[in-house]
Design a protein around this motif. Structure first.
Motif, PDB file in Angstrom:
ATOM      1  N   LEU A 195     -67.916  17.347   7.438  1.00 14.51           N
ATOM      2  CA  LEU A 195     -68.702  16.394   8.045  1.00 14.51           C
ATOM      3  C   LEU A 195     -67.820  15.456   8.549  1.00 14.51           C
ATOM      4  O   LEU A 195     -66.798  14.926   8.412  1.00 14.51           O
TER       5      LEU A 195
ATOM      6  N   HIS B  24     -48.400  12.155 -12.273  1.00 15.21           N
ATOM      7  CA  HIS B  24     -47.596  13.087 -13.087  1.00 15.21           C
ATOM      8  C   HIS B  24     -46.413  13.736 -12.178  1.00 15.21           C
ATOM      9  O   HIS B  24     -46.192  14.783 -11.854  1.00 15.21           O
TER      10      HIS B  24
ATOM     11  N   SER C  94     -43.850  21.025  -4.243  1.00 16.45           N
ATOM     12  CA  SER C  94     -44.186  21.322  -5.440  1.00 16.45           C
ATOM     13  C   SER C  94     -43.025  21.297  -6.372  1.00 16.45           C
ATOM     14  O   SER C  94     -43.155  21.308  -7.474  1.00 16.45           O
TER      15      SER C  94
ATOM     16  N   HIS D  97     -68.223  32.000   9.363  1.00 20.89           N
ATOM     17  CA  HIS D  97     -67.254  33.084   9.264  1.00 20.89           C
ATOM     18  C   HIS D  97     -67.790  34.276  10.163  1.00 20.89           C
ATOM     19  O   HIS D  97     -67.088  34.911  11.065  1.00 20.89           O
TER      20      HIS D  97
END
Lengths: 606, 606
Positions: free
Chosen positions: A84, A167, A206, A391
């Motif tokens: 959107l 975290h 990460s 696709h």
């Protein structure tokens, strides 16, 4: 009869009215500085949809456009993330419209696409700049580092780049989205460009632990590839796919005669300009650059053209500080999933950032190609395309080969390749390349200053990774200045021309690219690289001067000119100066018809 | 003249052709068991779009529908997560169409919406079941638990619920999406229902550490609210917003005359049936239930109706094992952001799962309400609605009050409220409530067996949380059997009628709900609860029998009948048996005109 005369006169009056350009002062429609003008502007633009030859004129000022009341639509945007989209200038089906900013700043607030231009015939954007209150990346200046602990402390403006910790993870609070660090690159504030060999500072986010160590201070521990970036350098965090390329500055599709003049893009959540399936684009004095407060401009390419035709002309532009290439002109290979019979092919757009692309429409000439060799084998014409989803589509063609070969297939649109002129432009201080070009049209790249971190000009094409099509047929690159190309410190060249093949692909019988002329260019280089070519028929490298530059540490080992599986090559009248040893010219055994003469400072190595 | 006669005859022929129902055997269009039939079915459905009175007839069998080639569209689906939706039965603008499954199974593969029904006038779905190869939740059977360490080991079928572990987090690999554990609820395999007081086993999945301890074995350490669930129980993991309600089984919008007969929904990535802005819906012998292999059926409500009109009639249905209510019939309150002048209101749909809703259209009668009291104050008619984006629209109305009060406003659509009959149905063994109803239409709920974990029938309405509108005006609830309502062990009632107010709201001058008749029902109850009412004018509780049930531990403390700020209340001829003490009837000081007589086993407590 009198009535008829009246009708004719009225008709004439109407047609006169229509052919005169009407200039509309946006202020008289509520579009004024000092408030959110999105709703008023959306309404104004919609109200002139059926009126050709209109200029929307902005008195000079800063106009603020917020996302809350913006018109919205689900949009596929090539090379971006679909979804959107909220639109500030939603231009659909207009005819001959001009947006004249009068020197204004268009300041965006939130996740909007400033310009959406679809099915517009004739549009001029001029005299304004586009910026965002909050940009789509974060700039983190290194203030401390600990090599032993592989950690660093960064200064990060909490107002400009608000963030939270969750975290042990750093999340930027970016216009309603919680964006992790994601991809990073380090800039050198001295050069205002990516730092030399930036890869060694790259962060695996990460594996890093983030914490707040004070006001505007963030500590990252662990995760830097070789070491944390130097003190004073600026690490750019630019998020993750598929949520980091949602908002280009200008998106054009299915249109005609686009003109951009004196427009500056200071930020974008994606590319500065992305153009799809559009005929004739002229950019003049367009700038993509950063503000004084920021190091980086756009999140991705400055400009990008996919499946266009006519002429793309880019002159007197400045593209700098973006996080990707200055320009890319190409088509798309779309793999065939299955031949359904009845001349119907089920096709699958394979690169996620081409999902939703209009590959072709009835009447387009296309070619079936082998996915093994990337070489074409049968031309035909589309008679129908039915889109199933973003696709997949089913394409019907007019003529079929007597037999389909037993190899994976893809299709390429031959109708939608543009000619391309890139002249008198400056490209510098950006991540990635200056120019990528794969079009079958006539290409002229001249009188530019190109100083990019990866390749200068990449002429690639591949059928397995980016699916960018367009083996070239006529490219002239002349009188350009290439300065310190390849300071990411990998194997980069001012010009690299080669299809990108995967291990299960081979070059096939014929050459992929044709007729590349590299003439009278000046190269200032710390690595001594000029041109690398593979699978090119017709390569001329003539009259170029390469001079040693001491800006970055001298590299060694790779040839200045490298030819593999090429044919009809001429290398003549080139000069190398300032290097410790002669520069090397190599050709593979399967390269044929090579003429090498009157080159100074070079030696052949077979 | 001859020509004219021919034309008339041809016209008559055409109209005859059109008025006869045509039965199409789907097999003759390539829709057959044993292969992915989505593409063939999509094409068949599209081909009959302009042909009224058609039956698509499926020879009995299992039909497989995969997502890869499905038609796709960005769709807003109320009470679900909006986005690109792939559709198996994309029914748009059809007229009088019947899908007769002939007893077949429609097996879904991937993230699809089996039935999308939009702007259809007359549709019957009958004689089939809908299931998914991989469901949208995971069932985790407890095989070990350690109360001290607050940990448990679960048996999780790796084929049915494929999963990975990432940084100590469990992620279900669900049809291309990596879904975290998210919300959980524990089911008791003995009762096939949520376990008594399931809340005490609820998992804060951000505080648990997941690891693999063997084939089909997952250990979760920490994060259980009071203790890990008992050995043998089944914990259901059902994901996180906004990616866990993408695929209802049947989505109907803007249609007329929907009939569902003998249809079973075994799974859904959202609701079994969600209906928006549709006139006349009849469900007969519809089942939402689980397969033998699974404990849970749909991810959310069995059925849900928002902004409908005409009559919703639900008879002889079975709704069990779903993770939310059996049925919810309501309208929507939409807050006003700003009065723009010229009778125009800028409105903002405030509940995320109503984004994209069609609140109203020109001609609809609406009422302006206060967001402080949830009470209406001015009725008017919509003359225009312009949608800006999924959140906001600008609504123009015909008449305006002389002055707008200085309180936050919202709007409610009066035209789109249905009558509602719910008769001879079974609701049991599900999370949440049996029935939610807020409609101004006539409501009859009779002869049902209702045994839900939270409230039996919730008559709510709120303007600050779920934004579900529809203060009721005429509700009769009679001859139903309520069994063990409220076994989540919170303060639940067979009937709770009360607007939901936030701390800054108050009940206002008038009562919110009207005329609720609770007559001749039988209640088997472990907690002795019957009816709780707040802000109701006209409450009749008559002839009901409540018997003690020993299935769950007896609760204490809350009254059987509780009235707050009610008016015109009659409580008569009710009987309570089997409870240790008399059940309590309470009324607040601001409750007026109360008549209490001939109740056995009850006592008044003022």
């Amino acid at each position: 009869m009198k009535c008829m005369t009246k009708l004719i006169l009225y008709g004439l009056f109407l047609s006169t009215l229509c052919s005169q350009a009407r200039i509309i002062d946006v202020a008289s429609h509520g579009v004024v500085p000092g408030k959110d003008s999105t709703y008023a502007l959306n309404n104004l633009i919609q109200s002139v949809q059926d009126e050709p030859d209109v200029t929307l004129s902005f008195p000079k000022g800063q106009y603020d456009f917020h996302s809350e009341n913006a018109l919205e639509m689900h949009r596929a945007v090539s090379n971006h993330d679909n979804g959107l989209k909220r639109m500030v200038f939603p231009l659909f089906n207009h005819k001959n419209i001009t947006i004249d900013g009068g020197g204004s700043v268009f300041m965006m607030h939130g996740r909007v696409i400033p310009f959406t231009i679809e099915s517009v015939d004739g549009i001029t954007l001029k005299n304004f700049s586009i910026d965002w209150k909050q940009p789509f990346h974060a700039e983190m200046k290194v203030v401390e580092r600990d090599l032993k602990k592989n950690s660093a402390v960064f200064e990060v403006d909490e107002q400009l780049y608000p963030h939270i910790f969750q975290h042990g993870q750093l999340l930027f609070d970016r216009m309603g989205q919680k964006d992790p660090i994601g991809m990073t690159i380090v800039f050198d504030p001295q050069t205002r460009a990516p730092i030399f060999d930036t890869d060694k500072y790259s962060l695996n986010s990460s594996r890093t632990k983030a914490s707040k160590t004070g006001k505007n201070r963030i500590k990252l521990e662990g995760g830097f590839k070789k070491e944390p970036p130097p003190i004073g350098s600026v690490m750019i965090s630019y998020g993750v796919h598929p949520t980091s390329r949602l908002c280009p500055a200008i998106h054009v599709t299915n249109s005609k005669n686009l003109q951009i003049e004196n427009v500056t893009v200071y930020a974008a959540g994606g590319m500065g300009l992305i153009v799809e399936r559009t005929e004739n684009c002229t950019l003049n004095d367009m700038k993509v650059t950063s503000t004084k407060e920021r190091v980086v401009s756009s999140r991705a390419d400055a400009t990008h053209f996919i499946g266009c035709k006519g002429l793309i002309k880019v002159e007197d532009c400045l593209f700098e500080h973006m996080l990707d290439d200055a320009i890319n002109v190409h088509g798309a290979y779309v793999p065939v999933v299955e031949y359904l019979g009845n001349n119907e092919f089920l096709c699958n757009i394979s690169h996620s950032q081409q999902w939703g692309l209009t590959f072709g429409e009835a009447g387009d000439r296309i070619v079936l190609t082998s996915r093994k060799t990337v070489l074409p084998f049968f031309e035909t014409t589309i008679t129908d395309v039915r889109k199933l989803n973003e696709h997949r589509f089913v394409m019907t063609v007019a003529e079929m080969p007597t037999q389909l070969p037993d190899v994976p297939l893809s299709v390429e649109n031959l109708t939608w390749y543009p000619d391309f002129i890139f002249r008198n432009n400056i490209v510098r201080e950006n991540r990635a390349r200056s120019i990528l070009v794969t079009t079958k049209g006539k290409v002229l790249i001249e009188n530019n200053y190109l100083s990019s971190q990866m390749h200068g000009i990449l002429i690639e094409g591949d059928n397995n990774s980016w699916y960018e099509s367009g083996a070239v047929e006529d490219v002239t690159i002349r009188n350009n200045e290439f300065v310190n190309i390849g300071y990411d410190n990998h194997d980069r060249y001012p010009v690299l021309a080669s299809p990108l093949l995967k291990s299960d692909q081979h070059l096939g019988e014929g050459r992929y690219h044709r007729n590349i002329h590299f003439i009278n260019n000046t190269i200032k280089s710390f690595n001594g690289h000029m041109v690398k070519a593979r699978s090119v028929d017709g390569l001329l490298v003539s009259g170029n001067k390469i001079e040693f530059s001491s800006t970055y540490p001298q590299s060694e080992g790779d040839p200045a000119l490298s030819m593999e599986y090429c044919d009809h090559v001429t290398i003549e009248n080139n000069t190398a100066t300032g290097f410790k040893t002669e520069l090397v010219i190599t050709e593979s055994a399967d390269t044929t018809h090579v003429k090498t003469e009157q080159n100074n400072g070079f030696k052949n190595s077979k």
